[in-house]
Scaffold this active site. Sequence first.
Site, PDB file in Angstrom:
ATOM      1  N   MET A 191       0.833  -1.199   0.000  1.00  0.00           N
ATOM      2  CA  MET A 191       0.000   0.000   0.000  1.00  0.00           C
ATOM      3  C   MET A 191       0.873   1.256   0.000  1.00  0.00           C
ATOM      4  SD  MET A 191      -3.382  -0.961   2.158  1.00  0.00           S
ATOM      5  CE  MET A 191      -2.686  -0.749   3.783  1.00  0.00           C
ATOM      6  N   HIS A 246       9.068  -3.484   3.495  1.00  0.00           N
ATOM      7  CA  HIS A 246       8.617  -3.642   2.099  1.00  0.00           C
ATOM      8  C   HIS A 246       9.814  -3.917   1.180  1.00  0.00           C
ATOM      9  CE1 HIS A 246       5.417  -0.685   3.562  1.00  0.00           C
ATOM     10  NE2 HIS A 246       4.691  -1.712   3.183  1.00  0.00           N
ATOM     11  N   GLN A 306       5.944 -11.825   6.759  1.00  0.00           N
ATOM     12  CA  GLN A 306       5.494 -12.573   7.937  1.00  0.00           C
ATOM     13  C   GLN A 306       4.843 -11.642   8.966  1.00  0.00           C
ATOM     14  OE1 GLN A 306       5.559 -15.798   8.481  1.00  0.00           O
ATOM     15  NE2 GLN A 306       5.229 -15.926  10.697  1.00  0.00           N
TER      16      GLN A 306
END
Length: 288
Positions: free
Chosen positions: A39, A46, A157
């Site tokens: 997002m 990320h 995770q």
Amino acid sequence: MSMTKTPPLPEVFAEGSALRTRLLAERHAGRTVGLVPTMGALHDGHLSLVEAARRDCDVVVTTIFVNPTQFAPGEDYDRYPRDLERDRMLLAGSGCDWIFAPTTDAMYPSGSETTVDVGAIGQRLEGEFRPTHFRGVATVVLKLLNLAPADRVYFGQKDYQQTVVIRRMVADLNVPVEVAICPIVREPDGLAMSSRNAYLSDNERVQARSLSQGLELAKQMHAAGERQPNAYQAAITELLINAGAEPQYVALLEPGTVTAVDTVEGPTVLAIAAMVGKTRLIDNTTIG
Ligand code: AMP
């Protein structure tokens, strides 16, 4: 003279059809494609997914889309941080080739109806506090995979239940993609990186450390021989409350599932959600 080269900025696609055509051509030519759904408001968590995709695949695509259907009314959709140009620079440095950044109207044109029902998995844990969240997540991930046909898709995770939901959907709906899960990236003091950490005041930032401290406490308890889930839940709940956080759940689960364990014998996933001020934070680890 220094010869350091600035990496090229990834090409940005707003149109799913253009991206799909280019990706199909790549795959037809025998090149593998790695997809990293995000997002935006990117951080090192990320970027670790992008780097993993870069190591594994010939073409790396990152999607940046703040998906409205995974937010409930009253959640932070409107104020969720958005900065495509900053994200683009960061992605250039991590070896991302292309960015897919569709508009909300393109993803959900008027008349859109169909969603993915993820079943009971989506109603537990996160689902108790965000009942429509995983329907939104599964729906958008399936749409992204249809627009960006990839060999491998990468998730963190950090969002443990999301990994369970996505693996289930990929298996149940025969989605032709391999799911890769990457480890949690943390700040130096242990706080799991999250775009939402930007909401925290200085004081809340200190309180937020209690989540990872709770996970550490659990590891010590396990080393000391504790095997009762209740004992972990009580100790971590107390630690969170004492730190000023508001626990929502402390769950001990069979790995790969959202099924609670009776006893902490083999590897067990410990998942925590807590409010710190108005910010909702999650974290998890595996003990045992
Ligand atoms: P988001 O932008 O929050 O939807 O996250 C996009 C992807 O990045 C998801 O697969 C997350 O699990 C992953 N991710 C977010 N934070 C972290 C982190 N601290 N470490 C590893 N992966 C993460």
